[in-house]
Design an enzyme around this catalytic site. Structure first.
Site, PDB file in Angstrom:
ATOM      1  CE  LYS A  14      -1.933  -1.413   3.664  1.00  0.00           C
ATOM      2  NZ  LYS A  14      -1.498  -2.425   3.892  1.00  0.00           N
ATOM      3  NE  ARG A  89      -4.863  -0.207   9.318  1.00  0.00           N
ATOM      4  CZ  ARG A  89      -3.723  -0.572   9.560  1.00  0.00           C
ATOM      5  NH1 ARG A  89      -3.361  -1.044  10.989  1.00  0.00           N
ATOM      6  NH2 ARG A  89      -2.750  -0.325   8.492  1.00  0.00           N
ATOM      7  NE  ARG A 128       7.546  -2.747   6.032  1.00  0.00           N
ATOM      8  CZ  ARG A 128       6.097  -2.407   6.270  1.00  0.00           C
ATOM      9  NH1 ARG A 128       5.866  -1.676   5.200  1.00  0.00           N
ATOM     10  NH2 ARG A 128       5.462  -2.642   7.141  1.00  0.00           N
ATOM     11  NE  ARG A 134       6.596  -0.435  10.880  1.00  0.00           N
ATOM     12  CZ  ARG A 134       5.647  -0.470   9.789  1.00  0.00           C
ATOM     13  NH1 ARG A 134       5.520   0.163   8.375  1.00  0.00           N
ATOM     14  NH2 ARG A 134       4.335  -1.337   9.690  1.00  0.00           N
ATOM     15  NE  ARG A 146       1.178  -5.652  11.574  1.00  0.00           N
ATOM     16  CZ  ARG A 146       2.534  -5.399  11.137  1.00  0.00           C
ATOM     17  NH1 ARG A 146       3.088  -5.909  11.123  1.00  0.00           N
ATOM     18  NH2 ARG A 146       2.115  -4.143  10.170  1.00  0.00           N
TER      19      ARG A 146
END
Length: 190
Positions: A14, A89, A128, A134, A146
């Site tokens: 996204k 969401r 990532r 993160r 998640r």
């Protein structure tokens, strides 16, 4: 004015695609993830509260997220449209966004879901996480939590937007250019 909701599971691309789409269509990109990270980095009250949820791999409560997003929308009165990334969401957030936009004589033009296999996405996020710093991308259990949150709370939005004839699914696997072309085809045929 064009208002696009871009959604998909974490790691679906996204943020990457939003960068191309905002430039191509002159949209204001509002990423709740970016907004939360800014607030967390700066230890704002919103950031401290949001961090407690994100660190557990949970979604931030609807009211907190919605109020933050509305404040961001209000800062961009002269935009050609918005690209919502990471919001809404939940069904509650979708309804709140529709009510808010109606007060501005606007509406969601389309929702576009980037779809990809969970196993591919888990690998993307772990990679990532090695470079992004993160915490939520460095723990496979948190990533899968998640996805469970997404399936329980976000996936029902598909029917909400299908009922409004605003839902479009796009294959999120391929090169960045290929995926951008798929998204552009949807937007240009609205």
């Amino acid at each position: 004015m064009i208002n696009i909701v871009l959604f998909g599971k974490p790691g679906a691309g996204k943020g990457t695609q939003a960068e191309f789409l905002k430039e191509k269509y002159n949209l204001t990109h509002l990423s709740t993830g970016d907004i939360f990270r800014f607030n967390m980095k700066n230890n704002t009250p919103l950031g401290v509260e949001a961090k407690s949820y994100i660190d557990r791999g949970d979604l931030v409560p609807d009211e907190l997220t919605t109020n933050m997003l509305i404040a961001e929308v209000e800062k961009h009165q002269d935009t050609d449209g918005f690209l919502f990334d990471g919001y809404p969401r939940t069904l509650s957030q979708s309804e709140a966004l529709d009510r808010f936009l109606a007060t501005k004589n606007q509406e969601i033009t389309a929702t576009i879901a980037l779809e990809a296999d969970d196993e591919i996405l888990v690998k993307r996020l772990l990679e990532r996480g090695k470079t992004s710093g993160r915490i939520d991308d460095q723990d496979e259990e948190k990533i899968r939590n998640r996805y469970q949150e997404y399936n329980e709370k976000t996936a029902p939005l598909i029917n909400y937007y299908k009922d409004q004839q605003k839902f479009h699914a796009v294959n999120g696997i391929g090169t960045i250019t290929e995926i951008t072309e798929r998204l552009s085809n949807v937007i240009e045929n609205l």
